[in-house]
Design a protein around this motif. Structure first.
Motif, PDB file in Angstrom:
ATOM      1  N   UNK A 186       0.831  -1.202   0.000  1.00  0.00           N
ATOM      2  CA  UNK A 186       0.000   0.000   0.000  1.00  0.00           C
ATOM      3  C   UNK A 186       0.869   1.257   0.000  1.00  0.00           C
ATOM      4  N   UNK A 187       2.027   1.168   0.657  1.00  0.00           N
ATOM      5  CA  UNK A 187       2.925   2.328   0.680  1.00  0.00           C
ATOM      6  C   UNK A 187       3.409   2.661  -0.733  1.00  0.00           C
ATOM      7  N   UNK A 188       3.719   1.628  -1.516  1.00  0.00           N
ATOM      8  CA  UNK A 188       4.139   1.849  -2.908  1.00  0.00           C
ATOM      9  C   UNK A 188       2.984   2.399  -3.745  1.00  0.00           C
ATOM     10  N   UNK A 189       1.774   1.903  -3.475  1.00  0.00           N
ATOM     11  CA  UNK A 189       0.600   2.396  -4.201  1.00  0.00           C
ATOM     12  C   UNK A 189       0.380   3.882  -3.889  1.00  0.00           C
ATOM     13  N   UNK A 190       0.584   4.263  -2.615  1.00  0.00           N
ATOM     14  CA  UNK A 190       0.437   5.675  -2.233  1.00  0.00           C
ATOM     15  C   UNK A 190       1.486   6.535  -2.943  1.00  0.00           C
ATOM     16  N   UNK A 195       2.579  10.630  -7.178  1.00  0.00           N
ATOM     17  CA  UNK A 195       3.274  11.048  -8.397  1.00  0.00           C
ATOM     18  C   UNK A 195       2.323  11.240  -9.572  1.00  0.00           C
ATOM     19  N   UNK A 196       1.229  10.434  -9.617  1.00  0.00           N
ATOM     20  CA  UNK A 196       0.396  10.403 -10.808  1.00  0.00           C
ATOM     21  C   UNK A 196      -1.059  10.853 -10.588  1.00  0.00           C
ATOM     22  N   UNK A 197      -1.473  10.954  -9.318  1.00  0.00           N
ATOM     23  CA  UNK A 197      -2.849  11.358  -9.028  1.00  0.00           C
ATOM     24  C   UNK A 197      -3.824  10.202  -9.118  1.00  0.00           C
ATOM     25  N   UNK A 198      -3.362   9.020  -9.262  1.00  0.00           N
ATOM     26  CA  UNK A 198      -4.197   7.809  -9.282  1.00  0.00           C
ATOM     27  C   UNK A 198      -3.334   6.599  -8.910  1.00  0.00           C
ATOM     28  N   UNK A 199      -4.018   5.485  -8.627  1.00  0.00           N
ATOM     29  CA  UNK A 199      -3.250   4.271  -8.357  1.00  0.00           C
ATOM     30  C   UNK A 199      -3.810   3.112  -9.123  1.00  0.00           C
TER      31      UNK A 199
END
Length: 199
Positions: A186-190, A195-199
């Motif tokens: 989840x930390x990587x997804x955040x 960086x991109x405004x979405x996951x």
């Protein structure tokens, strides 16, 4: 001349070997100046009381230079056997002590490792939970019923991912699977979201 030196050397070596063997199996010892009964007992792998008994000594502190003392009634076999048995027992005891110390150290290290892993997991779990909550608040305000076009629920997952099951349990399970497969945590997804405004 060479032959005589070799023969003499062999004879001397044989004589020392026989003399050494005879001394090793000696039944008696001649007291020298400065000897004590305990010293003689130690040197001959026996006890003071054994020497006292075999020689009918009244006073163990009164021995004389030149006095011959019987050390062992049966050529030292019993004393050597007793000493070897005592040494074996002592070595086994020392080995057991070393093994116990090693086991204690291993147990302590394992306990410390487990404590460290538990602490790391707790920290990771809390940071993972914080990242999960952060994403949910950004995506849906934390609502399991939020909709945005084709995306649904707390984590705004595609309806195709949810497979028609919009329950909270399924949303949590599918979100975990999606994040684990795509980002690893989840930390990587955040981080990706930031960086991109979405996951």
């Amino acid at each position: 001349m060479k032959f005589n030196k070799v023969a003499l050397s062999i004879a001397c070596a044989a004589g020392f070997t026989v003399a050494g063997a005879a001394a090793a199996n000696a039944d008696t010892v001649t007291v020298k100046s400065g000897d004590t009964l305990s010293q003689i007992a130690d040197e001959n792998n026996t006890t003071v009381s054994s020497i006292q008994s075999l020689n009918s000594l009244q006073n163990i502190h009164l021995i004389f230079p030149g006095q011959k003392l019987v050390i062992n009634a049966n050529n030292g076999d019993a004393a050597v056997s007793t000493q070897q048995s005592a040494q074996t027992t002592q070595q086994a005891s020392q080995q057991q002590t070393v093994q116990q110390a090693s086991q204690q150290q291993t147990t302590q290290q394992a306990s410390q490792q487990q404590t460290m892993q538990t602490t790391q997991q707790a920290v990771a779990s809390s940071s993972e939970q914080a990242a999960r909550d952060w994403i949910a608040s950004r995506e849906s305000g934390g609502s399991y019923t939020a909709q945005n076009g084709n995306y649904y629920g707390k984590y705004q997952l595609s309806s195709a991912y949810l497979g028609g099951d919009y329950s909270a349990e399924n949303q949590e399970r599918v979100a975990d699977s999606y994040v684990l497969n795509r980002y690893g945590s989840w930390a990587n997804a955040k981080s990706h979201w930031l960086q991109n405004g979405w996951y």
